[in-house]
Design a protein around this motif. Structure first.
Motif, PDB file in Angstrom:
ATOM      1  N   LEU A   1      53.016  37.714  43.902  1.00  0.00           N
ATOM      2  CA  LEU A   1      52.315  38.441  44.968  1.00  0.00           C
ATOM      3  C   LEU A   1      52.939  39.808  45.207  1.00  0.00           C
ATOM      4  N   LEU A   2      52.146  40.727  45.738  1.00  0.00           N
ATOM      5  CA  LEU A   2      52.644  42.054  46.085  1.00  0.00           C
ATOM      6  C   LEU A   2      53.262  42.003  47.485  1.00  0.00           C
ATOM      7  N   ALA A   3      54.371  42.696  47.630  1.00  0.00           N
ATOM      8  CA  ALA A   3      55.050  42.702  48.929  1.00  0.00           C
ATOM      9  C   ALA A   3      54.306  43.623  49.890  1.00  0.00           C
TER      10      ALA A   3
ATOM     11  N   TRP B   1      42.080  37.768  46.854  1.00  0.00           N
ATOM     12  CA  TRP B   1      40.814  37.426  46.185  1.00  0.00           C
ATOM     13  C   TRP B   1      40.405  38.466  45.156  1.00  0.00           C
ATOM     14  N   PHE B   2      41.038  39.645  45.181  1.00  0.00           N
ATOM     15  CA  PHE B   2      40.675  40.653  44.185  1.00  0.00           C
ATOM     16  C   PHE B   2      41.420  40.475  42.859  1.00  0.00           C
TER      17      PHE B   2
ATOM     18  N   ALA C   1      43.011  47.353  50.755  1.00  0.00           N
ATOM     19  CA  ALA C   1      42.640  45.971  50.410  1.00  0.00           C
ATOM     20  C   ALA C   1      42.619  45.751  48.900  1.00  0.00           C
ATOM     21  N   PHE C   2      42.730  46.846  48.133  1.00  0.00           N
ATOM     22  CA  PHE C   2      42.435  46.728  46.704  1.00  0.00           C
ATOM     23  C   PHE C   2      43.662  46.803  45.791  1.00  0.00           C
ATOM     24  N   ASN C   3      44.837  46.527  46.339  1.00  0.00           N
ATOM     25  CA  ASN C   3      46.039  46.618  45.500  1.00  0.00           C
ATOM     26  C   ASN C   3      46.053  45.602  44.358  1.00  0.00           C
TER      27      ASN C   3
ATOM     28  N   GLN D   1      44.731  53.180  40.113  1.00  0.00           N
ATOM     29  CA  GLN D   1      45.671  53.611  41.140  1.00  0.00           C
ATOM     30  C   GLN D   1      44.918  53.492  42.464  1.00  0.00           C
ATOM     31  N   VAL D   2      45.494  52.819  43.443  1.00  0.00           N
ATOM     32  CA  VAL D   2      44.780  52.519  44.680  1.00  0.00           C
ATOM     33  C   VAL D   2      45.462  53.161  45.879  1.00  0.00           C
ATOM     34  N   LEU D   3      44.681  53.865  46.692  1.00  0.00           N
ATOM     35  CA  LEU D   3      45.231  54.458  47.907  1.00  0.00           C
ATOM     36  C   LEU D   3      44.318  54.131  49.081  1.00  0.00           C
ATOM     37  N   GLY D   4      44.896  53.533  50.094  1.00  0.00           N
ATOM     38  CA  GLY D   4      44.132  53.190  51.292  1.00  0.00           C
ATOM     39  C   GLY D   4      44.582  54.088  52.422  1.00  0.00           C
TER      40      GLY D   4
END
Ligand SMILES: [Zn+2]
Length: 308
Positions: free
Chosen positions: A121-123, A136-137, A202-204, A213-216
Motif C-alpha cells: 500500500l501507499l503511505a 479500488w484503482f 484519489a488516483f495514486n 504522474q498524479v497530482l491532486g
C-alpha cells in the motif's frame, strides 16, 4: 398464533437493543441481509452475492465517503444487517466509531482492505490508518478483495457457497478482461502526456498501476481544503509540463479545479477541463458507469481522449 408472533417480535427487538451476539441470521426470505458502505463495494457485493443476498448500499452516486456521516436510518440499517462490508483504512472517516461499536458487540463486520498486504500500500499522512485508502484503482487489489468477499459470504452462508464461488470466478475473469482493455487504451497515449491532475488525490494507485504522474489539488482526503499556495504551485506545474487538461470529480465540488484553471489562465496559459471523473463513488445505479467496470472504462476513456 398472532400472540406468539408478537412475543417473538418483542424478543427480537429486545435482542437488538441489547446487542445480541448470535452469528449471522437469516431474514424470513432466507437471504443474507448485507449492507455495504461505498458504491464500489455495493457493486462488488451484488456481483459476488447475486440473488442469494439482499444488498443495501449506504452511499449513492456522487457521495464523498471521507465526509459521509451516518443518518439515523443508516445506523438502523447497519445494526439490523447480518453482515456489514466497509472499505477501511479510514476511508469512511466519520463511520469509524460506529464500526468499532459494532465490533465490540460482535456484529459481523468486514473491512475488505484487511486482505491486502500492507507492504504493497501507499503511505499517507492524511489518514489515521497511515495508508492511502483509494485501493479500488488497483485492479489487482480489487481482485483480491473479490476473493475475500466471496470467502466471507461463504462463511456466513455455506449453503450458497458454490454460487458465491461461481460468481466470484466469473467476476475475476471480467476484471482480467477489463485490465487488458485499460492497458490497450492507455498505450495510445504517449508516455510524456500521462499526467493526471484532479481535484483530490484519489488516483495514486491508478497512477502507480498504469504509469501516470498524479497530482491532486486537495491532498489525499477531501477533509483538507486546498490552499492558495497549492493552487499556485500546481498551476506553475501545469504550464511547465504543458498539461492540456485537468479533471473534476463527481464526488468533489468543482470550484477547486475551476480555481486552478483560472490561475493558469491568469498567467496567460490555457488548460481545459477534460471531464468529470468518478473517484470515490460510481455513477448512477442502473447506468454503465454505475458499475465498477463501467466506471473504470469511462474514467480511462475520458482521461486518454482529453490528454491526447
Ligand atoms: Zn478520496
Amino acid at each position: 398464533m398472532v400472540k406468539a408472533k408478537q412475543v417473538l417480535g418483542v424478543l427480537l427487538l429486545l435482542g437488538m437493543m441489547l446487542g445480541c451476539k448470535d452469528s449471522p441470521k437469516k431474514e424470513s426470505n432466507g437471504k443474507l441481509k448485507v449492507v455495504a458502505t461505498t458504491s464500489m463495494l455495493t457493486d462488488l457485493l451484488q456481483q459476488v452475492g447475486g440473488d442469494a443476498i439482499e444488498i443495501q448500499g449506504l452511499m449513492g452516486s456522487g457521495v464523498d465517503p471521507h465526509l459521509y456521516k451516518a443518518s439515523e436510518g443508516d445506523v438502523n440499517k447497519l445494526f439490523t444487517a447480518d453482515m456489514v462490508f466497509y472499505s477501511g483504512l479510514h476511508l469512511e472517516g466519520k463511520l469509524v466509531e460506529i464500526f468499532e461499536k459494532m465490533e465490540k458487540q460482535h456484529r459481523k463486520t468486514v473491512a475488505v482492505t484487511d486482505v491486502l498486504d500492507k507492504k504493497e500500500l501507499l503511505a499517507s499522512e492524511y489518514f489515521a490508518s497511515n495508508y492511502d485508502p483509494h485501493i479500488w484503482f488497483n485492479i489487482d487489489f480489487w481482485k483480491q478483495i473479490t476473493e475475500y468477499t466471496a470467502q466471507k459470504l461463504q462463511e456466513a452462508d455455506p449453503k450458497n457457497a458454490v454460487l458465491f464461488a461461481k460468481n466470484s470466478a466469473r467476476y475475476l475473469e471480467a476484471l482480467e478482461v477489463l485490465e487488458k482493455e485499460i492497458r490497450d487504451i492507455i498505450s495510445t497515449l504517449p508516455a510524456e502526456k500521462r499526467i493526471l491532475v484532479t481535484a483530490h488525490d484519489a488516483f495514486n494507485y491508478f497512477g502507480e498501476a498504469f504509469g501516470f504522474q498524479v497530482l491532486g489539488l486537495q491532498g489525499i482526503s477531501t477533509a483538507t481544503e486546498a490552499g492558495v499556495q497549492d493552487v499556485q504551485q500546481l498551476s506553475e506545474f501545469i504550464i511547465k509540463n504543458k498539461v492540456k487538461s485537468i479533471f473534476i470529480e463527481t464526488s468533489v465540488p468543482r470550484r477547486t479545479i475551476e480555481a486552478l484553471q483560472a490561475s493558469v489562465g491568469s498567467k496567460g496559459h490555457q488548460v481545459t477541463i477534460g471531464g468529470s471523473l468518478y473517484s470515490d463513488a460510481l455513477g448512477t445505479k442502473g447506468t454503465i458507469e454505475g458499475t465498477y467496470i463501467g466506471m473504470f472504462k469511462y474514467n480511462v476513456n475520458t482521461i486518454v481522449s482529453a490528454l491526447k
